[in-house]
Enzyme design. Structure first.
Site, PDB file in Angstrom:
ATOM      1  N   ASP A   1       0.852  -1.188   0.000  1.00  0.00           N
ATOM      2  CA  ASP A   1       0.000   0.000   0.000  1.00  0.00           C
ATOM      3  C   ASP A   1       0.888   1.238   0.000  1.00  0.00           C
ATOM      4  O   ASP A   1       1.932   1.246   0.661  1.00  0.00           O
ATOM      5  CB  ASP A   1      -0.920   0.019   1.226  1.00  0.00           C
ATOM      6  CG  ASP A   1      -2.129   0.928   1.025  1.00  0.00           C
ATOM      7  OD1 ASP A   1      -1.939   2.145   0.841  1.00  0.00           O
ATOM      8  OD2 ASP A   1      -3.261   0.423   1.064  1.00  0.00           O
TER       9      ASP A   1
ATOM     10  N   ARG B   1      -0.933   3.520   7.001  1.00  0.00           N
ATOM     11  CA  ARG B   1      -1.737   2.287   6.994  1.00  0.00           C
ATOM     12  C   ARG B   1      -0.831   1.065   7.099  1.00  0.00           C
ATOM     13  O   ARG B   1      -1.132   0.119   7.835  1.00  0.00           O
ATOM     14  CB  ARG B   1      -2.556   2.248   5.696  1.00  0.00           C
ATOM     15  CG  ARG B   1      -3.352   0.974   5.492  1.00  0.00           C
ATOM     16  CD  ARG B   1      -4.652   1.004   6.241  1.00  0.00           C
ATOM     17  NE  ARG B   1      -5.551  -0.027   5.742  1.00  0.00           N
ATOM     18  CZ  ARG B   1      -6.286  -0.803   6.526  1.00  0.00           C
ATOM     19  NH1 ARG B   1      -6.230  -0.678   7.826  1.00  0.00           N
ATOM     20  NH2 ARG B   1      -7.090  -1.696   5.987  1.00  0.00           N
TER      21      ARG B   1
ATOM     22  N   THR C   1     -14.128  -2.462  -8.451  1.00  0.00           N
ATOM     23  CA  THR C   1     -15.359  -2.396  -9.233  1.00  0.00           C
ATOM     24  C   THR C   1     -15.169  -1.488 -10.445  1.00  0.00           C
ATOM     25  O   THR C   1     -14.777  -0.322 -10.305  1.00  0.00           O
ATOM     26  CB  THR C   1     -16.516  -1.866  -8.376  1.00  0.00           C
ATOM     27  OG1 THR C   1     -16.662  -2.699  -7.227  1.00  0.00           O
ATOM     28  CG2 THR C   1     -17.810  -1.852  -9.168  1.00  0.00           C
TER      29      THR C   1
ATOM     30  N   CYS D   1     -19.428   2.076  -2.716  1.00  0.00           N
ATOM     31  CA  CYS D   1     -19.984   1.161  -3.724  1.00  0.00           C
ATOM     32  C   CYS D   1     -21.329   1.628  -4.264  1.00  0.00           C
ATOM     33  O   CYS D   1     -21.438   2.013  -5.420  1.00  0.00           O
ATOM     34  CB  CYS D   1     -20.133  -0.241  -3.126  1.00  0.00           C
ATOM     35  SG  CYS D   1     -18.572  -1.117  -2.895  1.00  0.00           S
TER      36      CYS D   1
END
Length: 393
Positions: A3, A8, A90, A230
């Site tokens: 990443d 993170r 997606t 999403c």
């Protein structure tokens, strides 16, 4: 795990997951290695790309992150290694093969289908859902040829008890993912629209839904703000591609239009029930209940409209990261409940902490008067002292 967010990486490396999806104990016991150096993945035989695919200010697909990740992976590909690049992000049908595959070839100088291969397995996780976790759900998998499909089915099948579904093609798998969330978005839009109609009639949509849900095949969706990474985004990917192909997606865009205006609709209803220049407390900023995820939160629309109408707004959320809220939306948030009196208290996100609030606590926040606004309805049966007005969808 790779990443580019070094914070993170550091958190995960010491066994802390800010999303609360993985327990600290499970993360610390894992053999997972995490780095911000893509070079450490050079010997990998399979690369899985899971970056976000948001939309831009004009509601068009923003593929910058997925293409950036594609270029990073391309730099790791080697000739005659037969490496597989799988996308979980997606996208609309065709992105994996027609955009990412072409970019991989361009950067690596290798030939797709000969030197490296493509796959697709859409991410299906519902944040905060402890039942439909990645190790229990059916994983849709697709590969550019039967051999790659077999390999991916074996890999993904080894991590989930739900099994795998072999999609007919990569484009089919991409399409399946994008319509899953588009279908949900349209259903919620219908409920939001009838909510607006029933408001004009003085009818509670929740009472209507309780009655209608007694029919065996009724789909009981709930009204509210539709955000997140999403449902509020994916329909625009499908509609974008449809328009490129010369088809105007009327139902998809109508649903999006209704859901996109819900923040202003809620704020305007609150405004109509409180004095000018009121002090308003918003409870909850994350895109859904009991998760810290702030991505594409539509509570922001409620706040912006209330401010535009002249009200002073404070925001409280016990789960959201204050630094992230300030960086992402320019909103300071409280993590401790204020000891002040407000003209209106708005339950925007029904975190468990808010649902458990006593009538006495609500009375204290409103000074025994004012308005309590409940967007998703968990307080609809809660007793409120006389003098406190109530409004809900």
């Amino acid at each position: 795990g790779v990443d580019i967010n070094t914070q993170r990486v550091e958190e995960l490396s010491r066994g802390f997951d800010r999303t609360n999806e993985i327990t600290d104990a499970a993360l610390k016991a894992s053999a997972l290695r995490i780095t911000s150096d893509i070079g450490e993945s050079r010997k990998s035989s399979v690369f899985i790309v899971t970056v976000p695919t948001p939309i831009d200010a004009q509601n068009r697909p923003d593929l910058n992150a997925v293409m950036s990740a594609t270029r990073a992976v391309a730099s790791m590909l080697e000739k005659d290694k037969g490496q597989i690049v799988v996308y979980e992000s997606t996208v609309y049908p065709g992105v994996t093969e027609d955009l990412c595959g072409v970019e991989l070839e361009k950067i690596s100088g290798l030939k797709r289908g000969v030197d490296f291969f493509l796959g697709y397995s859409p991410e299906r996780i519902n944040p905060g859902d402890r039942e439909h976790t990645v190790d229990r759900i059916v994983k849709v998998v697709a590969g550019e040829n039967p051999e790659i499909l077999d390999k991916l089915a074996k890999i993904y099948g080894s991590i989930t008890s739900g099994g795998v579904f072999r999609a007919a093609s990569i484009k089919v798998a991409e399409a399946a993912k994008v319509i899953e969330n588009s279908q949900r978005d349209i259903n919620i839009a219908f409920i939001n629209e009838v909510t607006m109609i029933f408001q004009k009639m003085g009818i509670s949509v929740h009472d209507v839904l309780d009655a209608a849900a007694t029919k065996w095949n009724f789909l009981k969706f709930q009204p509210g703000l539709v955000g997140g990474h999403c449902i509020g985004v994916d329909p625009y990917y499908l509609s974008h591609r449809a328009q490129e192909l010369g088809h105007e997606p009327k139902v998809i865009l109508a649903g999006r239009s209704i859901n996109d205006q819900m923040g202003c609709y809620v704020a305007n209803n609150i405004h109509d029930r409180i004095p000018a220049k009121s002090r308003v407390l918003i409870l909850g900023l994350t895109f859904k209940e009991n998760v810290p995820d702030l991505r594409n939160s539509k509570v922001v629309d409620v706040i912006a409209q209330l401010k535009a109408l002249g009200h002073s707004v404070l925001v409280h959320d016990p789960l959201a990261d204050p630094h992230e809220a300030l960086e992402e939306y320019g909103l300071p948030i409280l993590t401790q409940m204020p000891a002040e009196i407000f003209d209106a208290v708005v339950l925007a996100v029904p975190h468990q902490e808010y649902i458990a609030m006593t009538p006495e606590k609500l009375a204290a926040l409103t000074g025994g008067r004012g308005l309590v606004a409940d967007i998703k309805g968990p307080w609809r049966t809660k007793y409120l002292p006389e003098g406190i007005a109530r409004w809900q969808l």
